[in-house]
Design a protein around this motif. Structure first.
Motif, short mmCIF file in Angstrom:
data_model
loop_
_atom_site.label_atom_id
_atom_site.label_comp_id
_atom_site.label_asym_id
_atom_site.label_seq_id
_atom_site.Cartn_x
_atom_site.Cartn_y
_atom_site.Cartn_z
N UNK A 84 -45.74 -28.77 41.48
CA UNK A 84 -47.13 -29.01 41.09
C UNK A 84 -47.96 -29.11 42.37
N UNK A 85 -49.20 -28.80 42.28
CA UNK A 85 -50.07 -28.97 43.44
C UNK A 85 -50.36 -30.45 43.63
N UNK A 86 -50.28 -30.94 44.87
CA UNK A 86 -50.73 -32.32 45.09
C UNK A 86 -52.25 -32.36 44.97
N UNK A 87 -52.80 -33.53 44.78
CA UNK A 87 -54.24 -33.65 44.57
C UNK A 87 -55.02 -32.95 45.68
N UNK A 88 -55.95 -32.12 45.30
CA UNK A 88 -56.85 -31.42 46.24
C UNK A 88 -56.15 -30.53 47.26
N UNK A 89 -54.94 -30.10 46.98
CA UNK A 89 -54.28 -29.17 47.91
C UNK A 89 -53.40 -28.20 47.12
N UNK A 90 -52.79 -27.28 47.83
CA UNK A 90 -51.92 -26.31 47.18
C UNK A 90 -50.51 -26.45 47.76
N UNK A 91 -49.53 -26.61 46.89
CA UNK A 91 -48.14 -26.73 47.36
C UNK A 91 -47.77 -25.47 48.14
N UNK A 92 -48.24 -24.31 47.66
CA UNK A 92 -47.94 -23.05 48.34
C UNK A 92 -48.45 -23.04 49.77
N UNK A 93 -49.66 -23.53 49.93
CA UNK A 93 -50.25 -23.56 51.28
C UNK A 93 -49.45 -24.49 52.19
N UNK A 94 -49.07 -25.66 51.67
CA UNK A 94 -48.30 -26.63 52.48
C UNK A 94 -46.95 -26.05 52.90
N UNK A 95 -46.26 -25.43 51.96
CA UNK A 95 -44.92 -24.87 52.26
C UNK A 95 -45.05 -23.73 53.27
N UNK A 96 -46.07 -22.89 53.05
CA UNK A 96 -46.32 -21.76 53.94
C UNK A 96 -46.61 -22.26 55.37
N UNK A 97 -47.35 -23.35 55.47
CA UNK A 97 -47.72 -23.87 56.79
C UNK A 97 -46.49 -24.31 57.58
N UNK A 98 -45.38 -24.53 56.89
CA UNK A 98 -44.14 -24.91 57.57
C UNK A 98 -43.27 -23.68 57.87
N UNK A 99 -43.88 -22.54 57.69
CA UNK A 99 -43.18 -21.25 57.94
C UNK A 99 -41.90 -21.09 57.12
N UNK A 100 -41.98 -21.51 55.88
CA UNK A 100 -40.76 -21.43 55.05
C UNK A 100 -40.70 -20.18 54.17
N UNK A 101 -41.71 -19.32 54.23
CA UNK A 101 -41.59 -18.07 53.48
C UNK A 101 -40.34 -17.34 53.96
N UNK A 102 -39.61 -16.76 53.05
CA UNK A 102 -38.37 -16.03 53.34
C UNK A 102 -37.17 -16.93 53.63
N UNK A 103 -37.39 -18.25 53.71
CA UNK A 103 -36.25 -19.14 53.96
C UNK A 103 -35.31 -19.06 52.75
N UNK A 104 -34.02 -18.94 53.00
CA UNK A 104 -33.14 -18.78 51.84
C UNK A 104 -31.87 -19.62 51.93
N UNK A 105 -31.34 -19.92 50.77
CA UNK A 105 -30.00 -20.52 50.66
C UNK A 105 -29.25 -19.62 49.67
N UNK A 106 -28.21 -18.99 50.15
CA UNK A 106 -27.50 -18.02 49.31
C UNK A 106 -28.46 -16.92 48.86
N UNK A 107 -28.45 -16.64 47.57
CA UNK A 107 -29.34 -15.59 47.03
C UNK A 107 -30.71 -16.12 46.61
#
Ligand code: EPU
Length: 297
Positions: free
Chosen positions: A225-248
């Motif tokens: 869920x998005x935290x109040x007044x922010x986007x979870x996607x934006x927060x996760x992206x800011x940590x450079x976690x796009x493409x991060x994987x565990x197994x498949x």
């Protein structure tokens, strides 16, 4: 008990499958076998099945489109219910839509647009059923399906039918008070509007999703869920976690709040990735992300 379930429920006319892989019924393509997978075609069957479940204290869960759910690799010890048949019917009475809970929301959105009825067009890209969408108050930014909902018909877990009107219904961001019942029918009130205006929104929503979300992959929509007044996607992206994987199981490279099953990913890897992301976001931002997807053990 096993024998009882088959012999008691078979006469109702439901379609009962044993040891059914839940991976076949979820958009993530993950989930072990359900002991029983029961397809229910009408209200009478639903009431009979619920009474049986209630009297015998059997564990059960109801799935809609399977688009917002993660089942474990061990599957489900009990009965999974899926509504079909009559629950896929709908009718239009002027600007009121009376719609079975198993109707696909995206279909309903396009169908009402075609009839020049406005109110559901913003939800064209949301996967899943009308029942699932109401249960989870699905939506886009600041608009959710509850905004055009007038009332719902439900069957409670003891098998009693009820109509719940606005005064009984409580909706919050991605949440409803419909946890202790099964939604069987929804009544939406829409507005007669110019068809082109509605189609413009439909196109805009579809195009927005095409560029900002990983369409065509095995996913369950936004995981957190998005935290109040922010986007979870934006927060996760800011940590450079796009493409991060565990197994498949991998964080989408298009939208960081989507987690994708690249081929034969497991629920275990998905849960580990969810925990990993949650910890990283907590460490950096002191925000505790809450999952939007339902995790069923
Ligand atoms: N963003 C990033 N990186 C990302 C993803 C997003 O920087 O990887 C930024 C975007 O650029 C934008 C902001 O974050 O500035 C918000 O992104 P977006 O417009 O995609 O909206 P969202 O808050 O991430 C919400 C809903 C979606 C819904 C979209 C579009 C939730 C959790 N998500 O996403 O719903 O489709 O708005 O209206 O409420 C869902 O519920 O399953 C879902 C996908």
């Amino acid at each position: 008990m096993d024998k009882n379930i088959l012999s008691e429920l078979s006469p109702t006319g439901c379609n009962i499958k044993q040891n059914e892989p839940l991976s076949k019924h979820t958009t993530l393509g993950i989930g072990g076998n359900a002991d029983y997978f029961v397809e229910i075609f009408n209200e009478q069957q639903l009431i009979q099945v619920l009474k049986f479940i209630y009297n015998n204290k059997i564990k059960f869960y109801i799935i809609g489109g399977g688009s917002n759910i993660l089942f474990s690799d061990e599957g489900f010890r009990g009965i999974i219910i899926k509504l079909c048949g009559d629950f896929c019917k709908y009718e239009i009475q002027e600007n009121q839509i009376i719609c079975g809970s198993a109707v696909n929301l995206s279909f309903l959105s396009k169908m009402t647009a075609d009839r020049e009825l406005s109110g559901l067009e913003y939800f064209v890209g949301i996967p899943g059923t009308v029942g699932g969408a109401i249960y989870g108050n699905a939506g886009i930014k600041n608009l959710s399906v509850s905004s055009v909902l007038d009332k719902v018909e439900v069957v409670n877990f003891t098998g009693k039918k009820e109509i719940l009107t606005k005064k009984d219904l409580k909706f919050e961001y991605r949440k409803s008070n419909l946890q202790q019942c099964i939604i069987i029918r929804a009544f939406f009130i829409l507005k007669k509007t110019n068809k082109n205006d509605i189609l413009k929104v439909i196109l805009q929503e579809i195009n927005k999703r095409k560029i900002s979300q990983p369409i065509g992959t095995k996913n369950a929509g936004c995981v957190f869920k998005n935290p109040k007044d922010d986007s979870a996607g934006r927060l996760i992206d800011s940590l450079n976690l796009k493409n991060y994987s565990i197994g498949d199981i991998k964080v989408s490279n298009i939208h960081a709040n989507f987690i994708i099953n690249e081929s034969n990913g497991s629920a275990k890897d998905m849960l580990n990735l969810i925990e990993f992301i949650r910890n990283e976001v907590r460490k950096k931002y002191d925000i505790n992300l809450e999952t939007e997807i339902k995790i069923i053990k």
